[in-house]
Design an enzyme around this catalytic site. Structure first.
Site, PDB file in Angstrom:
ATOM      1  CG  ASP A 152      -2.191   1.089   1.077  1.00  0.00           C
ATOM      2  OD1 ASP A 152      -3.158   0.347   0.971  1.00  0.00           O
ATOM      3  OD2 ASP A 152      -1.880   2.237   0.808  1.00  0.00           O
ATOM      4  NE  ARG A 201     -22.788 -11.708   2.689  1.00  0.00           N
ATOM      5  CZ  ARG A 201     -23.549 -12.438   3.349  1.00  0.00           C
ATOM      6  NH1 ARG A 201     -24.873 -12.081   3.710  1.00  0.00           N
ATOM      7  NH2 ARG A 201     -23.105 -13.713   3.515  1.00  0.00           N
ATOM      8  CB  CYS A 247     -20.139  -2.237  -2.138  1.00  0.00           C
ATOM      9  SG  CYS A 247     -18.529  -2.670  -1.517  1.00  0.00           S
ATOM     10  CE  LYS A 292     -16.847   1.531  -4.664  1.00  0.00           C
ATOM     11  NZ  LYS A 292     -16.516   0.498  -5.711  1.00  0.00           N
TER      12      LYS A 292
HETATM   13  C1  UDX Z   1     -22.348  -5.776  -0.492  1.00  0.00           C
HETATM   14  C2  UDX Z   1     -22.688  -7.012  -1.141  1.00  0.00           C
HETATM   15  O1  UDX Z   1     -23.691  -8.034  -0.398  1.00  0.00           O
HETATM   16  C3  UDX Z   1     -21.337  -7.933  -1.327  1.00  0.00           C
HETATM   17  O2  UDX Z   1     -21.580  -8.947  -2.057  1.00  0.00           O
HETATM   18  C4  UDX Z   1     -20.369  -6.804  -2.011  1.00  0.00           C
HETATM   19  O3  UDX Z   1     -19.194  -7.383  -2.572  1.00  0.00           O
HETATM   20  C5  UDX Z   1     -20.275  -5.683  -1.562  1.00  0.00           C
HETATM   21  O4  UDX Z   1     -21.423  -4.914  -1.195  1.00  0.00           O
HETATM   22  P1  UDX Z   1     -22.075  -4.844   2.089  1.00  0.00           P
HETATM   23  O5  UDX Z   1     -22.324  -3.577   1.532  1.00  0.00           O
HETATM   24  O6  UDX Z   1     -20.709  -5.117   2.722  1.00  0.00           O
HETATM   25  O7  UDX Z   1     -21.865  -6.120   0.802  1.00  0.00           O
HETATM   26  O8  UDX Z   1     -23.233  -5.279   2.916  1.00  0.00           O
HETATM   27  P2  UDX Z   1     -24.736  -5.798   2.733  1.00  0.00           P
HETATM   28  O9  UDX Z   1     -24.762  -6.800   3.652  1.00  0.00           O
HETATM   29  O10 UDX Z   1     -25.073  -6.407   1.323  1.00  0.00           O
HETATM   30  O11 UDX Z   1     -25.598  -4.635   3.072  1.00  0.00           O
HETATM   31  C6  UDX Z   1     -25.479  -3.574   2.121  1.00  0.00           C
HETATM   32  C7  UDX Z   1     -26.851  -2.529   2.752  1.00  0.00           C
HETATM   33  O12 UDX Z   1     -27.941  -3.062   2.471  1.00  0.00           O
HETATM   34  C8  UDX Z   1     -26.602  -2.290   4.349  1.00  0.00           C
HETATM   35  O13 UDX Z   1     -26.808  -1.181   4.582  1.00  0.00           O
HETATM   36  C9  UDX Z   1     -27.795  -3.147   5.020  1.00  0.00           C
HETATM   37  O14 UDX Z   1     -28.426  -2.428   5.914  1.00  0.00           O
HETATM   38  C10 UDX Z   1     -28.705  -3.016   3.680  1.00  0.00           C
HETATM   39  N1  UDX Z   1     -29.734  -4.173   3.664  1.00  0.00           N
HETATM   40  C11 UDX Z   1     -29.067  -5.407   3.311  1.00  0.00           C
HETATM   41  C12 UDX Z   1     -31.136  -3.712   3.705  1.00  0.00           C
HETATM   42  O15 UDX Z   1     -31.674  -2.685   3.885  1.00  0.00           O
HETATM   43  N2  UDX Z   1     -32.063  -4.773   3.750  1.00  0.00           N
HETATM   44  C13 UDX Z   1     -31.589  -6.140   3.700  1.00  0.00           C
HETATM   45  O16 UDX Z   1     -32.464  -6.913   3.547  1.00  0.00           O
HETATM   46  C14 UDX Z   1     -30.282  -6.556   3.534  1.00  0.00           C
END
Ligand code: UDX
Length: 437
Positions: free
Chosen positions: A30, A159, A265, A268
């Site tokens: 990094d 995730r 994620c 973006k």
């Molecule tokens: C996500 C994808 O799941 C993952 O596969 C990818 O590689 C990166 O982006 P992440 O952003 O870490 O992962 O979290 P995730 O568990 O997917 O939740 C994303 C957002 O959705 C959170 O703010 C969560 O609160 C929200 N969410 C999730 C909901 O509002 N309702 C749901 O049922 C599930």
């Protein structure tokens, strides 16, 4: 295998630690010396369950190293994983400058065959740019031989909060390749996971990542839209979500109505996918609407709070949750951060508690809110308690104690973690998202 990981952010660090844990020798690089110095002391800079222990153990066993030196790391590696950030620009277009700079650095240090792998989420055709850049810069500098290398795309589906599990037990591994050699190297690398492997071309692999995240985000916006309808007609979103989710073709996950998605994620990647599609000549209205619905959830919760406590100006609001989801300290694009900002703008005083994200939130709000040590301190003297992140520790609380601490027994549950009937029976005014009660 000997692997260089460029970029020790969230994806790079998890990927490097897991590859080391699978027996590879990993050099994590990094440009941020501070980050590298802390990693060399076994201190990781993000909260991810199990990651710090995994890094420490692999350091002790001599399988993972940290440095700021791309040159020496690339030269001694068989493969290079590019895990640098691709943040959104103003119009949603991803900023690929770091990716280009790293590609040039790699090119200058190809001393024998290398497999260069895109791990960062990138728009389709980025692989071709990486290839073109490396070809151009490896041939330069007077070296007569053409550097032998291949490009591949191996998107991550990690995730936050469950990243190690998601890496070690993936639903599938996706590899986008252009040569048999690259394919065999990656099949060999991922063999220990014994997971289904999708072998495709580079562009399809790049699209798979965007399409996967967009579909998950669409599911969330779909159930949030249905929750609005439920409220208007007196139905219950939790029962609707259960009723549709049991259909295997739909699936139960990502159907939890609430404040919508945040994080580094989904927002973006959706912006990048919309931008990329439109650059390719397709206006992605469906995804634009997914984003609009998601944004609207914040208006909905502000409205609910105002309905629950009448006037917001001058009121004290106890807030539970600052991170964008449970089991992380990440507040990037977190709905709670935006909601708190808007409540402050409307004259509210905020008392906040989050199990992990307080330190990061303090850098944003500074002295603008009160940072509480637990749920009950956030509730003490507040006009209502608002749940903005569904941390497990918020789910089982002492409601009798809570009632004594709140100025008035009002709960606004932005993540539907409580049973409305139970809470109402205890004498609270309860507001959820799309709930019948
Ligand atoms: C996500 C994808 O799941 C993952 O596969 C990818 O590689 C990166 O982006 P992440 O952003 O870490 O992962 O979290 P995730 O568990 O997917 O939740 C994303 C957002 O959705 C959170 O703010 C969560 O609160 C929200 N969410 C999730 C909901 O509002 N309702 C749901 O049922 C599930």
């Amino acid at each position: 295998m000997k692997i260089t990981i460029i970029g020790t952010g969230y994806v790079g660090l998890v990927t490097g630690a897991c590859f080391a844990d699978l027996g590879n020798i990993v050099y994590c690089v990094d440009s941020d010396r501070g980050k590298i110095d802390s990693l060399k002391k076994g201190k990781i800079t993000i909260y991810e369950p199990g990651l710090e222990e995994m890094v420490r153990q692999n350091m002790e066993e001599g399988r993972i190293y940290f440095s700021t030196n791309i040159k020496s790391s690339v030269k001694k590696s068989d493969m290079v994983f590019i895990c640098v950030g691709t943040p959104s620009r103003e119009g949603g277009e991803p900023d690929l400058l770091a990716l280009e700079n790293v590609s040039r650095e790699i090119a200058k240090n190809i001393n024998n065959y290398k497999l260069i792998v895109e791990k960062s989420t990138v728009p389709v055709e980025t692989g071709q740019w990486v290839k073109r850049t490396i070809s151009a810069f490896s041939a330069s500098g007077g070296k007569d031989r053409k550097a032998k290398f291949d490009i591949a795309c191996n998107p991550e589906f990690l995730r936050e909060g469950t990243a190690i599990k998601d890496f070690m037990h993936p639903d599938r591994v996706v590899i986008g390749v252009e040569s048999e050699r690259a394919k065999n190297i990656l099949l060999d690398l991922y063999k220990p996971l014994s997971a289904p492997i999708v072998v495709t071309d580079i562009k399809s692999a790049e699209i798979i990542k965007h399409a996967s995240n967009s579909f998950l985000a669409m599911k969330i916006s779909f159930i949030n839209a249905i929750s609005v309808i439920c409220e208007k007609v007196g139905a219950d979103i939790k029962e609707v979500a259960r009723g549709i989710g049991l259909d295997k073709r739909i699936g139960r996950e990502f159907l939890n109505a609430g404040l919508g998605f945040g994080g580094s994620c989904f927002p973006k990647d959706i912006a990048a996918f919309i931008h990329m599609a439109e650059k390719a000549g397709y206006r992605f209205d469906l995804l634009r609407e997914v984003r609009n619905i998601n944004e609207n959830q914040k208006d909905i919760i502000i409205e609910k709070i105002s309905k629950a406590i009448w006037n917001i100006p001058g009121k004290t609001i106890g807030v539970l949750g600052l991170s964008f989801k449970p089991d992380t300290d990440d507040i990037r694009n977190a709905p709670p951060m935006d909601i708190i900002k808007r409540l402050i703008e409307q004259g509210a005083k905020i008392k906040a508690y989050d199990p992990k994200a307080m330190k990061k939130a303090r850098k944003v709000f500074k002295k603008g809110i009160t940072y509480c040590k637990d749920i009950y301190s956030a509730a003490k003297g507040s006009d209502c308690l608002v749940v903005l992140t569904d941390w497990n520790e918020f789910k089982e609380i002492d409601f009798k104690r809570l009632k004594k601490l709140l100025k008035q027994p009002v709960i606004v549950d932005g993540r539907n973690i409580y049973d409305p009937y139970r809470v109402k029976k205890l004498g609270f005014t309860y507001t959820g998202i799309g709930r019948r009660a």
